[in-house]
Design an enzyme around this catalytic site. Structure first.
Site, PDB file in Angstrom:
ATOM      1  CG  HIS A  64      -1.810  -1.139   1.352  1.00  0.00           C
ATOM      2  ND1 HIS A  64      -2.194  -1.671   2.567  1.00  0.00           N
ATOM      3  CD2 HIS A  64      -2.422  -1.899   0.411  1.00  0.00           C
ATOM      4  CE1 HIS A  64      -3.005  -2.687   2.375  1.00  0.00           C
ATOM      5  NE2 HIS A  64      -3.158  -2.852   1.067  1.00  0.00           N
ATOM      6  CE  LYS A  74       1.366   3.364   5.040  1.00  0.00           C
ATOM      7  NZ  LYS A  74       0.908   2.089   4.453  1.00  0.00           N
ATOM      8  CE1 TYR A 134      -0.740   2.669   8.751  1.00  0.00           C
ATOM      9  CE2 TYR A 134      -1.143   0.577   9.856  1.00  0.00           C
ATOM     10  CZ  TYR A 134      -1.509   1.520   8.908  1.00  0.00           C
ATOM     11  OH  TYR A 134      -2.618   1.325   8.139  1.00  0.00           O
ATOM     12  CG  ASP A 172      -4.521  -5.748   0.238  1.00  0.00           C
ATOM     13  OD1 ASP A 172      -4.802  -4.594  -0.153  1.00  0.00           O
ATOM     14  OD2 ASP A 172      -4.051  -5.983   1.361  1.00  0.00           O
TER      15      ASP A 172
END
Length: 198
Positions: A64, A74, A134, A172
């Protein structure tokens, strides 16, 4: 008492280990310090914290990223269980375009992977009942959401999967390949380097 261990590999992808203090009661860790992040070359403002739970071993989340104008850096850590965490270079013009690095992140080890803008991110759970947290540097914007199929053979990530294979979301499972992807991320002059120190 142990000092923070910083494995500075590039200004692109950085592996950190948070300070970890233990005694008879258990342990304490400092999960984020702006001062520690800046000393490792991470100079971004995080605006949102996210957390996921994955029930099955072999759950793959990724690959992603979020496009401009809401591109996200991130800072990823595993808060329960363990994962293999990956960053793929998708910066146009990079000599390491399509290359990846990976690190094992565990709740016990307090490792963190910094994934800057210009990299696709994904992970696979190495056991059942895993939680991952995250920080991100911009808010989620559905119109900027993007991804690349997790098992793209031109990227060639060696995912450590159980016998039953990967557990994926419908979303996904239908992401485009790297060849179908048109990057708008710019190369910053720093090629991807192997991660060390874990």
């Amino acid at each position: 008492m142990t000092d923070a261990v910083i494995s500075r590999v590039t200004s692109a992808v950085t592996l950190l280990k948070a300070p970890h203090f233990g005694d008879a009661r258990g342990w304490f860790t400092e999960t984020y310090s702006e001062r520690r992040a800046e000393s490792a070359g991470i100079d971004v403002r995080f605006v949102q914290d996210n957390q996921s739970f994955s029930a099955a071993t072999g759950t793959v989340r990724g690959l992603h990223f979020q496009r401009s104008p809401h591109a996200q850096a991130k800072l990823v850590r595993c808060v329960r269980g363990s994962i293999m965490d990956y960053a793929v270079d998708i910066r146009l013009g990079s000599p390491t375009y399509g290359k990846w690095v990976g690190a094992k992140l565990t709740a016990e080890g307090c490792e963190q992977l910094y994934v800057p803008v210009g990299f696709a991110h994904g992970f696979v759970t190495l056991e059942a009942d895993v939680e991952v947290a995250y920080k991100v540097s911009d808010f989620y914007e559905p119109d900027c959401d993007g991804g690349i199929i997790w098992n793209d053979p031109t990227i060639g990530i060696d995912w450590p999967l159980p016998e039953g294979g990967a557990v994926l979301s419908d979303k996904d499972n239908i992401l485009p390949t790297l060849a179908q992807f048109e990057s708008d991320f710019e190369y910053n002059g720093v090629p991807l380097q192997p991660l060390t120190g874990i």
